[in-house]
Design a protein around this motif. Structure first.
Motif, PDB file in Angstrom:
ATOM      1  N   SER A 280       0.842  -1.192   0.000  1.00 38.32           N
ATOM      2  CA  SER A 280       0.000   0.000   0.000  1.00 38.32           C
ATOM      3  C   SER A 280       0.883   1.251   0.000  1.00 38.32           C
ATOM      4  O   SER A 280       1.932   1.288   0.640  1.00 38.32           O
ATOM      5  N   ASN A 281       0.438   2.260  -0.742  1.00 40.70           N
ATOM      6  CA  ASN A 281       1.180   3.519  -0.748  1.00 40.70           C
ATOM      7  C   ASN A 281       0.677   4.476   0.338  1.00 40.70           C
ATOM      8  O   ASN A 281       1.093   5.624   0.415  1.00 40.70           O
ATOM      9  N   LEU A 282      -0.277   3.989   1.148  1.00 45.08           N
ATOM     10  CA  LEU A 282      -0.741   4.808   2.264  1.00 45.08           C
ATOM     11  C   LEU A 282       0.329   4.865   3.347  1.00 45.08           C
ATOM     12  O   LEU A 282       0.934   3.841   3.697  1.00 45.08           O
ATOM     13  N   ALA A 283       0.567   6.029   3.840  1.00 50.91           N
ATOM     14  CA  ALA A 283       1.578   6.198   4.882  1.00 50.91           C
ATOM     15  C   ALA A 283       1.230   7.413   5.730  1.00 50.91           C
ATOM     16  O   ALA A 283       0.430   8.267   5.329  1.00 50.91           O
ATOM     17  N   GLY A 284       1.824   7.480   6.884  1.00 47.66           N
ATOM     18  CA  GLY A 284       1.665   8.653   7.739  1.00 47.66           C
ATOM     19  C   GLY A 284       0.221   8.903   8.114  1.00 47.66           C
ATOM     20  O   GLY A 284      -0.535   7.998   8.470  1.00 47.66           O
ATOM     21  N   GLU A 285      -0.204  10.164   7.997  1.00 48.97           N
ATOM     22  CA  GLU A 285      -1.540  10.567   8.413  1.00 48.97           C
ATOM     23  C   GLU A 285      -2.623   9.935   7.553  1.00 48.97           C
ATOM     24  O   GLU A 285      -3.723   9.630   8.033  1.00 48.97           O
ATOM     25  N   ASP A 286      -2.355   9.760   6.229  1.00 52.58           N
ATOM     26  CA  ASP A 286      -3.352   9.136   5.352  1.00 52.58           C
ATOM     27  C   ASP A 286      -3.653   7.720   5.811  1.00 52.58           C
ATOM     28  O   ASP A 286      -4.816   7.295   5.876  1.00 52.58           O
ATOM     29  N   LEU A 287      -2.617   6.954   6.091  1.00 55.53           N
ATOM     30  CA  LEU A 287      -2.813   5.587   6.563  1.00 55.53           C
ATOM     31  C   LEU A 287      -3.534   5.578   7.908  1.00 55.53           C
ATOM     32  O   LEU A 287      -4.439   4.764   8.140  1.00 55.53           O
ATOM     33  N   LYS A 288      -3.181   6.505   8.767  1.00 58.58           N
ATOM     34  CA  LYS A 288      -3.801   6.575  10.089  1.00 58.58           C
ATOM     35  C   LYS A 288      -5.296   6.843   9.973  1.00 58.58           C
ATOM     36  O   LYS A 288      -6.109   6.233  10.678  1.00 58.58           O
ATOM     37  N   ARG A 289      -5.687   7.756   9.077  1.00 60.15           N
ATOM     38  CA  ARG A 289      -7.100   8.091   8.915  1.00 60.15           C
ATOM     39  C   ARG A 289      -7.895   6.895   8.405  1.00 60.15           C
ATOM     40  O   ARG A 289      -9.011   6.634   8.863  1.00 60.15           O
ATOM     41  N   GLN A 290      -7.339   6.178   7.415  1.00 58.80           N
ATOM     42  CA  GLN A 290      -8.045   5.031   6.855  1.00 58.80           C
ATOM     43  C   GLN A 290      -8.201   3.918   7.895  1.00 58.80           C
ATOM     44  O   GLN A 290      -9.268   3.309   8.020  1.00 58.80           O
ATOM     45  N   LEU A 291      -7.146   3.629   8.630  1.00 56.74           N
ATOM     46  CA  LEU A 291      -7.215   2.591   9.649  1.00 56.74           C
ATOM     47  C   LEU A 291      -8.149   2.999  10.785  1.00 56.74           C
ATOM     48  O   LEU A 291      -8.875   2.167  11.346  1.00 56.74           O
ATOM     49  N   GLN A 292      -8.154   4.291  11.101  1.00 60.83           N
ATOM     50  CA  GLN A 292      -9.006   4.771  12.186  1.00 60.83           C
ATOM     51  C   GLN A 292     -10.482   4.604  11.829  1.00 60.83           C
ATOM     52  O   GLN A 292     -11.298   4.227  12.676  1.00 60.83           O
ATOM     53  N   LEU A 293     -10.831   4.882  10.573  1.00 57.89           N
ATOM     54  CA  LEU A 293     -12.204   4.712  10.121  1.00 57.89           C
ATOM     55  C   LEU A 293     -12.628   3.248  10.249  1.00 57.89           C
ATOM     56  O   LEU A 293     -13.718   2.939  10.745  1.00 57.89           O
ATOM     57  N   PHE A 294     -11.773   2.362   9.785  1.00 59.32           N
ATOM     58  CA  PHE A 294     -12.044   0.931   9.864  1.00 59.32           C
ATOM     59  C   PHE A 294     -12.254   0.505  11.319  1.00 59.32           C
ATOM     60  O   PHE A 294     -13.219  -0.197  11.660  1.00 59.32           O
ATOM     61  N   CYS A 295     -11.359   0.951  12.191  1.00 56.62           N
ATOM     62  CA  CYS A 295     -11.434   0.581  13.605  1.00 56.62           C
ATOM     63  C   CYS A 295     -12.644   1.199  14.303  1.00 56.62           C
ATOM     64  O   CYS A 295     -13.266   0.573  15.175  1.00 56.62           O
ATOM     65  N   ASP A 296     -12.994   2.430  13.902  1.00 54.95           N
ATOM     66  CA  ASP A 296     -14.119   3.107  14.541  1.00 54.95           C
ATOM     67  C   ASP A 296     -15.422   2.357  14.298  1.00 54.95           C
ATOM     68  O   ASP A 296     -16.280   2.253  15.185  1.00 54.95           O
ATOM     69  N   ILE A 297     -15.595   1.866  13.066  1.00 56.15           N
ATOM     70  CA  ILE A 297     -16.823   1.127  12.757  1.00 56.15           C
ATOM     71  C   ILE A 297     -16.908  -0.135  13.619  1.00 56.15           C
ATOM     72  O   ILE A 297     -17.939  -0.429  14.231  1.00 56.15           O
ATOM     73  N   ALA A 298     -15.792  -0.902  13.665  1.00 57.37           N
ATOM     74  CA  ALA A 298     -15.789  -2.120  14.481  1.00 57.37           C
ATOM     75  C   ALA A 298     -15.982  -1.784  15.963  1.00 57.37           C
ATOM     76  O   ALA A 298     -16.696  -2.499  16.687  1.00 57.37           O
ATOM     77  N   HIS A 299     -15.398  -0.691  16.405  1.00 53.52           N
ATOM     78  CA  HIS A 299     -15.492  -0.295  17.812  1.00 53.52           C
ATOM     79  C   HIS A 299     -16.930   0.053  18.200  1.00 53.52           C
ATOM     80  O   HIS A 299     -17.393  -0.285  19.303  1.00 53.52           O
ATOM     81  N   GLU A 300     -17.650   0.732  17.284  1.00 52.51           N
ATOM     82  CA  GLU A 300     -19.039   1.092  17.565  1.00 52.51           C
ATOM     83  C   GLU A 300     -19.881  -0.153  17.820  1.00 52.51           C
ATOM     84  O   GLU A 300     -20.707  -0.190  18.733  1.00 52.51           O
TER      85      GLU A 300
END
Length: 376
Positions: A280-300
């Motif tokens: 994946s070319n996602l890195a830094g803040e971009d990668l963090k935002r994408q992973l956070q969205l994924f985790c937030d849905i599961a967390h809810e």
């Protein structure tokens, strides 16, 4: 057109009775296409002749203009055609039409009849596009501002009152009321093309509950422009005319898929032939935002449900990596001739479980991500 020093065209409508209200709104909206062409092609013959006043367009003012008259004049002579033929592609190349040709000198009494007929039509028409307005439109900073300006000007052309002294297109409150009542139900709206849906939405924006034109329309240009972005006319040609025969045809090529904790790319989906792992070319803040969205849905689903369902949500999202990409299907429907609107494309997600556990919410969240509703 280059052969004639001056051209005056009066745009009429097909004789569709009570439905002419929607057709008039559609044709007013088509001013944007005329103006946009001139804006994009400033050196074209069309644009130059609009700007120098040698080409003028007029439009049905109140009464239906159904006349088919083509009057060509020289220094002393004239040539006139009358009959059934409209100046359209279908009439010129496909339909069975009839025209009577008459010619003579301008001193002939019959020429006076043609002149009077043309004058009567012109009297019942309003200016659709002329040199002054075109010159103003050409000053727009970009195409979006151009469209906004044209929509605003088109709204200014509409009036509820027939005043012979004003150059306005007359739409009576009775017409507006009948049109709104006809398409008030959801079932009636579903039967419309995307273009006609825009006309219904425009009616709501321009006219108040009493079917009179609203007084405060300062931002109407931007509002109508936004409507056309939400309800696109499905005129796009099909990218691929071949009928889809296999499920694998629904995948973008190359296809990307997730398997065994790794991300792969393959020329096509079947059996994952020649699949190559990719990074994946996602890195830094971009990668963090994408992973956070994924985790937030599961967390809810793990935190706010009576029974923890975070693992089910996570499993379902991972499964989507190995299924046909719904955004691709949505795009194909948008480009097909059968599509009325991008927003009409159905997306289905089957989730089985107890009531009030968030199945619908999860489906909506995922659909929004996969279809680009949030700009992704």
């Amino acid at each position: 057109m280059p052969r004639y020093s001056r051209v005056t065209l009066i745009l009429g409508l097909s004789d569709n009775g009570k439905d002419s209200f929607g057709r008039r709104l559609n044709q007013l909206r088509e001013r944007n296409a005329f103006v946009n062409y001139g804006y994009q092609n400033p050196t074209s013959t069309f644009t130059k002749r609009i700007l120098d006043g040698s080409l003028q367009f007029f439009f049905t003012k109140k009464n239906l203009i159904h006349t088919k008259l083509y009057l060509l004049t020289g220094a002393k002579t004239y040539l006139a055609y009358t009959g059934s033929m409209n100046l359209t592609e279908a009439a010129l190349h496909h339909n069975l039409e009839q025209l009577i040709c008459d010619y003579g000198f301008q001193t002939d009494r019959l020429y006076d009849c043609y002149q009077q007929l043309f004058a009567d039509n012109l009297k019942n028409a309003a200016e659709y596009l002329d040199a002054k307005k075109m010159a103003g439109f050409m000053k727009a900073k970009n195409t979006e501002q151009l469209q906004v300006n044209v929509f605003h000007d088109s709204t200014e052309m509409i009036s509820n009152v027939n005043d012979p002294q004003k150059d306005k297109i007359v739409i009576t409150p009775a017409e507006v009321k009948a049109f709104r009542e006809k398409y008030a139900s959801d079932q009636a709206l579903k039967s419309l093309s995307a273009s006609d849906k825009v006309s219904v939405a425009q009616t709501v924006k321009i006219f108040g509950n009493g079917s009179h034109k609203r007084r405060k329309l300062a931002g109407i240009g931007q509002e109508l422009y936004s409507l056309t972005q939400l309800i696109q006319h499905a005129d796009h040609p099909k990218v691929n005319q071949e009928k889809i025969q296999k499920e694998e045809d629904l995948f973008p090529k190359p296809v990307l898929f997730y398997r065994d904790d790794r991300f792969f790319s393959s020329p096509r989906i079947k059996y994952h032939l020649n699949a190559q792992p990719i990074q994946s070319n996602l890195a830094g803040e971009d990668l963090k935002r994408q992973l956070q969205l994924f985790c937030d849905i599961a967390h809810e689903y793990d935190t706010y449900k009576e029974v923890s369902e975070g693992w089910q949500a996570c499993d379902f999202m991972c499964f989507l990596f190995e299924t046909p990409w719904l955004w691709k299907v949505r795009k194909m429907y948008e480009l097909s001739k059968s599509s009325k609107s991008r927003e009409d494309v159905p997306l289905g997600v089957a989730l089985i479980g107890q009531g009030r556990t968030g199945k619908s919410t999860l489906g909506k969240r995922l659909a929004a991500q996969l279809t680009g509703r949030w700009g992704l």
